[in-house]
Design a protein around this motif. Structure first.
Motif, mmCIF file in Angstrom:
data_model
loop_
_atom_site.group_PDB
_atom_site.id
_atom_site.type_symbol
_atom_site.label_atom_id
_atom_site.label_comp_id
_atom_site.label_asym_id
_atom_site.label_seq_id
_atom_site.Cartn_x
_atom_site.Cartn_y
_atom_site.Cartn_z
ATOM 1 N N LYS B 201 0.909 -1.205 -0.111
ATOM 2 C CA LYS B 201 -0.071 0.173 -0.110
ATOM 3 C C LYS B 201 0.807 1.445 -0.040
ATOM 4 O O LYS B 201 0.839 2.279 -0.995
ATOM 5 C CB LYS B 201 -0.963 -0.061 1.336
ATOM 6 N N ALA B 202 1.917 1.296 0.840
ATOM 7 C CA ALA B 202 2.730 2.510 0.956
ATOM 8 C C ALA B 202 3.622 2.467 -0.436
ATOM 9 O O ALA B 202 3.608 3.643 -0.912
ATOM 10 C CB ALA B 202 3.723 2.207 2.064
ATOM 11 N N LEU B 203 3.821 1.380 -1.007
ATOM 12 C CA LEU B 203 4.652 1.571 -2.174
ATOM 13 C C LEU B 203 3.789 2.173 -3.222
ATOM 14 O O LEU B 203 4.314 2.759 -3.978
ATOM 15 C CB LEU B 203 5.001 0.052 -2.599
ATOM 16 N N ARG B 204 2.479 1.724 -3.441
ATOM 17 C CA ARG B 204 1.701 2.388 -4.409
ATOM 18 C C ARG B 204 1.247 3.944 -4.249
ATOM 19 O O ARG B 204 1.439 4.536 -5.256
ATOM 20 C CB ARG B 204 0.160 1.565 -4.257
ATOM 21 N N ALA B 205 1.279 4.261 -2.985
ATOM 22 C CA ALA B 205 1.107 5.563 -2.652
ATOM 23 C C ALA B 205 2.461 6.409 -3.316
ATOM 24 O O ALA B 205 2.391 7.522 -3.882
ATOM 25 C CB ALA B 205 0.906 5.816 -1.083
ATOM 26 N N THR B 206 3.626 5.862 -2.744
ATOM 27 C CA THR B 206 4.973 6.546 -3.124
ATOM 28 C C THR B 206 4.976 6.697 -4.659
ATOM 29 O O THR B 206 5.115 7.663 -5.250
ATOM 30 C CB THR B 206 6.012 5.563 -2.834
ATOM 31 N N LEU B 207 4.504 5.657 -5.335
ATOM 32 C CA LEU B 207 4.656 5.588 -6.731
ATOM 33 C C LEU B 207 3.633 6.592 -7.566
ATOM 34 O O LEU B 207 3.904 7.648 -8.323
ATOM 35 C CB LEU B 207 4.296 4.330 -7.650
ATOM 36 N N GLU B 208 2.266 6.639 -6.839
ATOM 37 C CA GLU B 208 1.461 7.837 -7.502
ATOM 38 C C GLU B 208 1.869 9.251 -7.128
ATOM 39 O O GLU B 208 1.621 10.003 -7.920
ATOM 40 C CB GLU B 208 -0.119 7.463 -6.476
ATOM 41 N N ASP B 209 2.348 9.402 -5.873
ATOM 42 C CA ASP B 209 3.177 10.684 -5.602
ATOM 43 C C ASP B 209 3.950 11.104 -6.843
ATOM 44 O O ASP B 209 4.334 12.138 -7.042
ATOM 45 C CB ASP B 209 3.937 10.619 -4.330
ATOM 46 N N LEU B 210 5.002 10.098 -7.082
ATOM 47 C CA LEU B 210 5.904 10.279 -8.035
ATOM 48 C C LEU B 210 5.419 10.672 -9.370
ATOM 49 O O LEU B 210 5.958 11.635 -9.856
ATOM 50 C CB LEU B 210 6.809 9.166 -8.217
ATOM 51 N N GLU B 211 4.356 9.844 -9.604
ATOM 52 C CA GLU B 211 3.674 10.356 -11.125
ATOM 53 C C GLU B 211 3.258 11.605 -11.172
ATOM 54 O O GLU B 211 3.151 12.496 -12.044
ATOM 55 C CB GLU B 211 2.425 9.455 -11.425
ATOM 56 N N TRP B 265 5.621 -1.791 -18.794
ATOM 57 C CA TRP B 265 6.426 -2.187 -17.720
ATOM 58 C C TRP B 265 5.631 -2.305 -16.497
ATOM 59 O O TRP B 265 4.620 -1.449 -16.228
ATOM 60 C CB TRP B 265 7.874 -1.328 -17.916
ATOM 61 N N THR B 266 6.206 -2.985 -15.495
ATOM 62 C CA THR B 266 5.694 -2.773 -14.191
ATOM 63 C C THR B 266 6.874 -3.126 -12.929
ATOM 64 O O THR B 266 7.709 -3.859 -13.229
ATOM 65 C CB THR B 266 4.471 -3.770 -14.286
ATOM 66 N N LEU B 267 6.495 -2.607 -12.091
ATOM 67 C CA LEU B 267 7.300 -3.154 -10.850
ATOM 68 C C LEU B 267 6.500 -4.229 -9.967
ATOM 69 O O LEU B 267 5.172 -4.276 -10.381
ATOM 70 C CB LEU B 267 7.332 -1.815 -9.830
ATOM 71 N N SER B 268 6.930 -4.699 -9.243
ATOM 72 C CA SER B 268 6.323 -5.896 -8.614
ATOM 73 C C SER B 268 6.321 -5.703 -6.992
ATOM 74 O O SER B 268 7.416 -5.337 -6.411
ATOM 75 C CB SER B 268 6.757 -7.242 -8.964
ATOM 76 N N SER B 269 4.989 -5.767 -6.183
ATOM 77 C CA SER B 269 5.079 -5.625 -4.730
ATOM 78 C C SER B 269 5.729 -6.696 -4.054
ATOM 79 O O SER B 269 6.391 -6.617 -3.030
ATOM 80 C CB SER B 269 3.886 -5.051 -4.329
ATOM 81 N N TYR B 270 5.645 -8.207 -4.509
ATOM 82 C CA TYR B 270 6.291 -9.102 -4.084
ATOM 83 C C TYR B 270 7.823 -9.044 -4.265
ATOM 84 O O TYR B 270 8.529 -9.522 -3.426
ATOM 85 C CB TYR B 270 5.645 -10.236 -4.738
ATOM 86 N N ALA B 271 8.295 -8.780 -5.351
ATOM 87 C CA ALA B 271 9.799 -8.626 -5.574
ATOM 88 C C ALA B 271 10.094 -7.213 -5.659
ATOM 89 O O ALA B 271 10.680 -6.753 -6.860
ATOM 90 C CB ALA B 271 9.985 -9.374 -6.720
#
Ligand code: HEM
Ligand code: SF4
Ligand code: SF4
Lengths: 240, 508
Positions: B201-211, B265-271
């Protein structure tokens, strides 16, 4: 009597040398290198790796990059050692091989180059604080042993002349399991005695660097890990 | 350890050899792992009662499982060629930080118990019994090696002290004495997926901020996708790229390059982690387990390619080991190397001409480049030996007009470690980190004097973090360290972006 004592010592030393080195080589060859760890940039092909190891063994390439003084003394010592060894083949062959005849004159003087190289290495070992720190008694003794062999050998030729024809007859006899007479010449006996010691310590000392250099994974591996999987037998067991 | 008391070494030139200062770093050691950290990795929680037998058994096992260990311990001739090659020796003067002396800490014990000479003539060959003091000495000095392999380059047999350090740490772990920093982090990767413990969840929020940031900056919408099934490329990047400067600017750079290249492309939250600290502790099993997360992520997301972000040791594990640890990769597109480095990708795109680059946007920077050890000496790029030196420089020259290399004997295969690699990037080793960086810092100061260099770029998360901390001690701003893709990000003009109206590209 003298001939028999030295014959026994030579046979024992030869056995220890051969069995010891073959055993170590088998261990080095059998133990797997579980991961690709060549020091890069490294060759991408087998042929390239053969060339890399060749340059290390013949020119001491990495040592040259590292330290010019150690390279100079070390390289001179080793190359002279090979010439001296080649020259010694004349005492074990009849008739003497053609190429041995050719290196003969160089071999004689290579003995001095060998001593000079060893003296340089020893001087560094004593004078350079860092190298003194990492030296054990065995490191000094090894240099003493080799210098002893070189010096006593040179003396049999240039100082206290030995009956070399008789020595050759003795050696040729030993190779055919016939024990003859050895001239009772002190310099010669010291020279041969030290060679016997060298043969015995070879497989239990750092002299293993000679076979070992060919098994160093950081030098003998091909840099193709993305193309070829490299799984050690013990690691393959984890996969199922 | 308070870094305030560190004497910043004054070197006359980068490779200045110090006089021996015996025992100078004797007390230095990182925090020991607690039982909970050890348990997650399958190691005993504290020093086991029969530690001596266990340690010797482990040593025997390593000699049977790892050729490097066996050969390197046997064949060193004590020529001394490596003695002045370690940055920790150059920075501290402690003779036990000379590579061969570091190896000898373990070799002396190996000789005592496993060789004829050491069993019968210990005094002759410097063999010694394994005691608790020896174990403590191992813990100290095997945590003063960044596993950088500089010594291996210069040894006539390629003896790699890093291999011995990894073996020693493995032995220490097996008897219950682990290092807190590395082992705690490996535990986090196993629990959450990255070194930081950043949840999805935190990762997704970070990426959205960056966008949002990118759109505010450029007026163009650039995506940073997470867990998108069916994307072509899986990007695996060090988690520092998600939160710290200058790493994050590099991540923005990758996103812009992917955007312009028009790939999905995509990032993975698992890896969500490229780093693999299993390497640092020499643990094949842990390294494999972490690598398998990437395999699972690639399969679950159905990607065709894997690309790694800027990280040195991660690239070693990726380039040199991933195929072995987590392959075969036959389900991926075989027309691309598996895995690929982001710089290989970007350099391809630059050559294809897909990127609109304006290097003058980096004109406020006078740049040098730090080759990271694990990229330089333990992996490769492209399809020719030495690509790992050329490709980053090619990209840098395409995006930056003022580039100056440091002295030849301090770069490329002879590069000097940042001082914080190999599991030493922890505050409890700050004194060592500052001293160990001295040779690199001196080389940097020299290009500053000669060419007015203001910034240094690197492609390793550990290097960037380490330099951010230590450069201020040597007279630089902490933001003088840059990501290579930060420079790319500065120079790139996105399709639809009004290049001329942009204000000066920010310098970090
Ligand atoms: C494949 C063959 C060999 C190679 C590639 C090789 C290579 C080297 C290198 C690169 C060094 C380090 C530099 C130096 O100190 O000289 C060295 C050291 C040494 N080598 Fe060899 N060597 C070989 C065979 C031998 C043999 C057959 C002997 C003796 C019978 C020998 C005796 C020594 C000794 C005693 C040292 C240590 C010198 C010192 O104390 O500094 N080597 N070798
Ligand atoms: S350079 Fe290699 S052989 Fe020489 S002392 Fe160092 S580790 Fe030993
Ligand atoms: S690997 Fe690097 S840090 Fe370790 S001893 Fe060698 S030069 Fe020093």
């Amino acid at each position: 009597m003298l001939g028999t004592v030295y014959a026994i010592l030579f046979y024992v030393a030869t056995l220890i040398l051969l069995i010891g080195v073959v055993r170590k080589i088998r261990i080095y060859a059998r133990v797997p290198a579980p991961l690709k760890i060549p020091t890069t940039p490294a060759p991408k092909t087998r042929g390239g790796v053969v060339l890399r190891v060749f340059r290390e063994v013949v020119f001491f390439e990495s040592l040259y990059k590292s330290n010019k003084w150690i390279w100079l003394f070390g390289w001179v010592f080793h190359m002279a050692l090979w010439l001296v060894l080649a020259r010694h083949l004349r005492y074990f062959t009849q008739p003497v091989w053609g190429w041995v005849e050719i290196v003969q004159p160089f071999g004689t003087y290579a003995g001095f180059a060998m001593l000079a190289g060893l003296a340089g290495l020893w001087a560094r070992r004593i004078l350079v604080e860092r190298i003194r720190y990492i030296s054990n008694p065995s490191d000094h003794l090894m240099l003493a042993l080799l210098m002893g062999i070189g010096a006593s050998g040179a003396m049999t030729r240039f100082v206290a002349h030995t009956d070399i024809v008789a020595v050759k007859a003795y050696m040729l006899g030993l190779m055919r399991f016939r024990v003859g007479d050895l001239p009772a010449d002190p310099t010669l006996l010291v020279h041969l005695g030290l060679v016997i010691v060298l043969m015995i310590v070879f497989p239990i000392s750092k002299l293993l660097h000679a076979p070992g250099v060919f098994f160093s994974p950081s030098r003998n591996q091909v840099d193709n890990p993305r193309e070829v999987r490299h799984v050690a037998p013990w690691a393959a067991k984890m996969e199922n | 350890m308070a870094d305030g008391d560190t004497q910043v070494p004054e070197l006359a030139f980068p490779l200045d050899i110090p006089c021996l200062k015996r025992g100078a770093m004797e007390g230095t050691k990182p925090f020991v792992a607690q039982a909970e950290h050890q348990a997650k990795l399958g190691f005993p929680g504290a020093l086991v009662p029969d530690w001596k037998d266990k340690a010797l058994a482990k040593m025997q096992e390593l000699a049977e499982k790892n050729r490097a260990f066996q050969v390197y311990l046997d064949i060193c001739v004590k020529c001394g060629a490596c003695t002045d090659k370690c940055h920790y020796f150059l920075g501290t003067g402690d003779p036990k930080n000379m590579p061969v002396a570091r190896q000898d800490l373990l070799r002396s014990v190996y000789r005592r118990y496993f060789t004829f000479a050491g069993k019968h003539f210990p005094w002759l060959v410097g063999a010694r019994d394994l005691t608790e003091d020896v174990l403590n000495e191992w813990y100290s000095y095997y945590h003063q090696c960044s596993e950088c392999r500089r010594c291996s380059v210069f040894c006539p047999y390629g003896i790699d002290t890093a291999e011995i350090t990894m073996a020693a740490r493995e032995i220490l772990d097996s008897v219950g004495v682990g290092q807190k920093y590395s082992n705690e982090i490996i535990g986090k990767v196993k629990d959450i997926g990255n070194n930081l413990g950043l949840n999805p969840k935190a990762l997704r929020a970070t990426l959205e901020d960056l966008e949002e940031d990118i759109e505010d900056d450029t007026g163009v919408s650039v995506r940073l996708p997470l867990d998108e099934k069916g994307a072509d490329i899986l990007l695996v990047t060090p988690s520092a790229d998600f939160f710290a400067e200058p790493h994050i600017e590099g991540l923005i750079g990758y996103a812009k390059v992917f955007h312009e290249a028009g790939v999905s492309w995509t990032l993975s939250s698992y890896a969500s982690e490229a780093a693999n600290f299993g390497l640092f502790i020499g643990s094949y099993e842990n390294m494999r387990e972490i690598s398998l997360r990437i395999r699972k992520a690639a399969q679950d997301l159905g990607v065709k390619r894997i690309i790694f972000g800027e990280c040195g040791h991660a690239w070693r594990v990726a380039y040199s080991f991933l195929n072995t640890l987590a392959g075969p990769w036959d389900f991926l597109d075989q027309s691309y190397p598996v895995p690929q480095h982001i710089l290989e990708f970007t350099w391809d795109e630059i050559q294809k001409g897909t990127l609109n680059l304006d290097p003058s946007r980096n004109d406020h920077i006078r740049l040098t480049y730090h080759d990271s050890c694990n990229v330089a000496r333990a992996s490769g790029m492209g399809d020719y030996p030495g690509g790992q030196f050329e490709i980053p420089r090619n990209v840098i020259r395409a995006v930056c007009n003022n580039f100056f290399d440091m002295e030849p004997d301090t770069i490329r295969e002879a590069t000097l470690c940042c001082g914080g690699g190999g599991g030493l990037l922890t505050d409890d080793l700050m004194d060592l980190r500052i001293k160990g960086s001295a040779p690199r810092m001196k080389a940097l100061q020299n290009v500053t004097e000669e060419h007015g260099v203001t910034h240094m770029a690197a492609i390793c998360a550990i290097c960037k973090t380490q330099f951010g901390k230590v450069m201020p001690k040597y007279g630089y701003e902490m933001d003088a360290i840059l990501s290579v893709h930060q420079l790319v990000s500065n120079a790139i003009i996105l399709t639809g972006q009004d290049g001329e109206d942009e204000d000066e590209a920010e310098d970090a």
